[in-house]
Design a protein around this motif. Structure first.
Motif, PDB file in Angstrom:
ATOM      1  N   LYS A 151      35.033 104.115  23.465  1.00  0.00           N
ATOM      2  CA  LYS A 151      33.886 103.923  24.374  1.00  0.00           C
ATOM      3  C   LYS A 151      33.844 102.521  24.978  1.00  0.00           C
ATOM      4  N   GLU A 152      34.386 101.553  24.261  1.00  0.00           N
ATOM      5  CA  GLU A 152      34.351 100.163  24.703  1.00  0.00           C
ATOM      6  C   GLU A 152      35.418  99.892  25.765  1.00  0.00           C
ATOM      7  N   ALA A 153      35.076  99.056  26.727  1.00  0.00           N
ATOM      8  CA  ALA A 153      36.061  98.633  27.729  1.00  0.00           C
ATOM      9  C   ALA A 153      36.920  97.525  27.116  1.00  0.00           C
ATOM     10  N   PHE A 154      38.195  97.523  27.472  1.00  0.00           N
ATOM     11  CA  PHE A 154      39.120  96.495  27.013  1.00  0.00           C
ATOM     12  C   PHE A 154      39.630  95.713  28.216  1.00  0.00           C
ATOM     13  N   PHE A 155      40.158  94.525  27.951  1.00  0.00           N
ATOM     14  CA  PHE A 155      40.631  93.646  29.012  1.00  0.00           C
ATOM     15  C   PHE A 155      42.118  93.367  28.815  1.00  0.00           C
ATOM     16  N   HIS A 156      42.857  93.434  29.924  1.00  0.00           N
ATOM     17  CA  HIS A 156      44.298  93.186  29.918  1.00  0.00           C
ATOM     18  C   HIS A 156      44.595  92.155  31.004  1.00  0.00           C
ATOM     19  N   GLY A 157      45.049  90.988  30.593  1.00  0.00           N
ATOM     20  CA  GLY A 157      45.380  89.937  31.553  1.00  0.00           C
ATOM     21  C   GLY A 157      46.852  89.967  31.893  1.00  0.00           C
ATOM     22  N   PRO A 163      42.975  87.815  26.849  1.00  0.00           N
ATOM     23  CA  PRO A 163      43.494  88.262  28.158  1.00  0.00           C
ATOM     24  C   PRO A 163      43.477  87.155  29.220  1.00  0.00           C
ATOM     25  N   ARG A 164      42.466  86.282  29.189  1.00  0.00           N
ATOM     26  CA  ARG A 164      42.443  85.148  30.130  1.00  0.00           C
ATOM     27  C   ARG A 164      43.635  84.228  29.887  1.00  0.00           C
ATOM     28  N   GLU A 165      43.939  83.982  28.608  1.00  0.00           N
ATOM     29  CA  GLU A 165      45.081  83.132  28.267  1.00  0.00           C
ATOM     30  C   GLU A 165      46.391  83.749  28.753  1.00  0.00           C
ATOM     31  N   ALA A 191      46.509  83.449  32.524  1.00  0.00           N
ATOM     32  CA  ALA A 191      46.761  82.064  32.943  1.00  0.00           C
ATOM     33  C   ALA A 191      48.233  81.698  32.762  1.00  0.00           C
ATOM     34  N   LYS A 192      48.823  82.086  31.634  1.00  0.00           N
ATOM     35  CA  LYS A 192      50.239  81.788  31.386  1.00  0.00           C
ATOM     36  C   LYS A 192      51.135  82.514  32.391  1.00  0.00           C
ATOM     37  N   LYS A 193      50.807  83.763  32.683  1.00  0.00           N
ATOM     38  CA  LYS A 193      51.652  84.580  33.559  1.00  0.00           C
ATOM     39  C   LYS A 193      51.432  84.294  35.045  1.00  0.00           C
ATOM     40  N   LEU A 226      42.851  84.619  38.520  1.00  0.00           N
ATOM     41  CA  LEU A 226      43.538  85.403  37.509  1.00  0.00           C
ATOM     42  C   LEU A 226      43.204  86.881  37.643  1.00  0.00           C
ATOM     43  N   PRO A 227      44.187  87.771  37.438  1.00  0.00           N
ATOM     44  CA  PRO A 227      43.908  89.209  37.436  1.00  0.00           C
ATOM     45  C   PRO A 227      43.642  89.698  36.014  1.00  0.00           C
TER      46      PRO A 227
END
Length: 172
Positions: free
Chosen positions: A53-59, A118-120, A123-125, A132-133
């Protein structure tokens, strides 16, 4: 089965959806795009109970295309394959195909319910780019990367993760 992106459509700033995610991203949200696909993941609608049910983040990274989308905002849908046109762009690849197992680490697709990791990764990529996407995803058949460790999870198969929004956020 891998999904194929059909189009991305901007979510207007005035919508409740945008405002909620702007808070989630600590007022760093520049643009939010909803992703539509030509196919859905096998079993995605047949058994909703399988999906977390929870949204996840992929950076991930990008080729500079985010800046072009912000500089030239469009108030209409964009065909997924025309986002930037670069075959080497990670953001373009996810928009085209969801996720491709052949293009990820051997452990699968990594994501987190918190934004820090995901922010990290993004940022690295993304190198020196100022935006940042971050993909907002649904997932199922989730495995914790390091039991008892940080908030990093993964799925081993393409059909177990589905990005449904692309958030363009400012670097902090």
């Amino acid at each position: 089965m891998s999904v194929k992106g059909a189009h991305v459509e901007p979510v207007r700033i005035s919508t409740l959806e945008f405002q909620i995610y702007d808070i989630v991203f600590s007022k760093q949200l520049v643009a939010l795009y909803q992703i539509s696909y030509t196919e859905t993941v096998v079993g995605s609608h047949a058994d909703e109970a399988q999906w977390h049910k929870e949204a996840f983040f992929h950076g991930t990274g990008h080729c500079g295309c985010l800046q072009a989308r912000i500089t030239n905002p469009e108030n209409h849908m964009v065909l997924a394959h025309q986002w930037c046109g670069s075959m080497r762009c990670a953001t373009q690849g996810i928009l085209n195909h969801g996720h491709l197992r052949t293009m990820c680490a051997s452990n699968g697709h990594f994501f987190s319910p918190s934004l820090t990791i995901p922010r990290e990764f993004a940022a690295k990529k993304s190198g020196v780019h100022q935006h940042l996407p971050i993909f907002i995803c649904r997932a199922r058949n989730i495995t914790r990367h390091k039991p008892g460790g940080d908030d990093v999870y993964y799925v081993a198969n393409d059909q177990d993760i589905l990005p449904f929004y692309l958030a363009i956020v400012r670097r902090k």
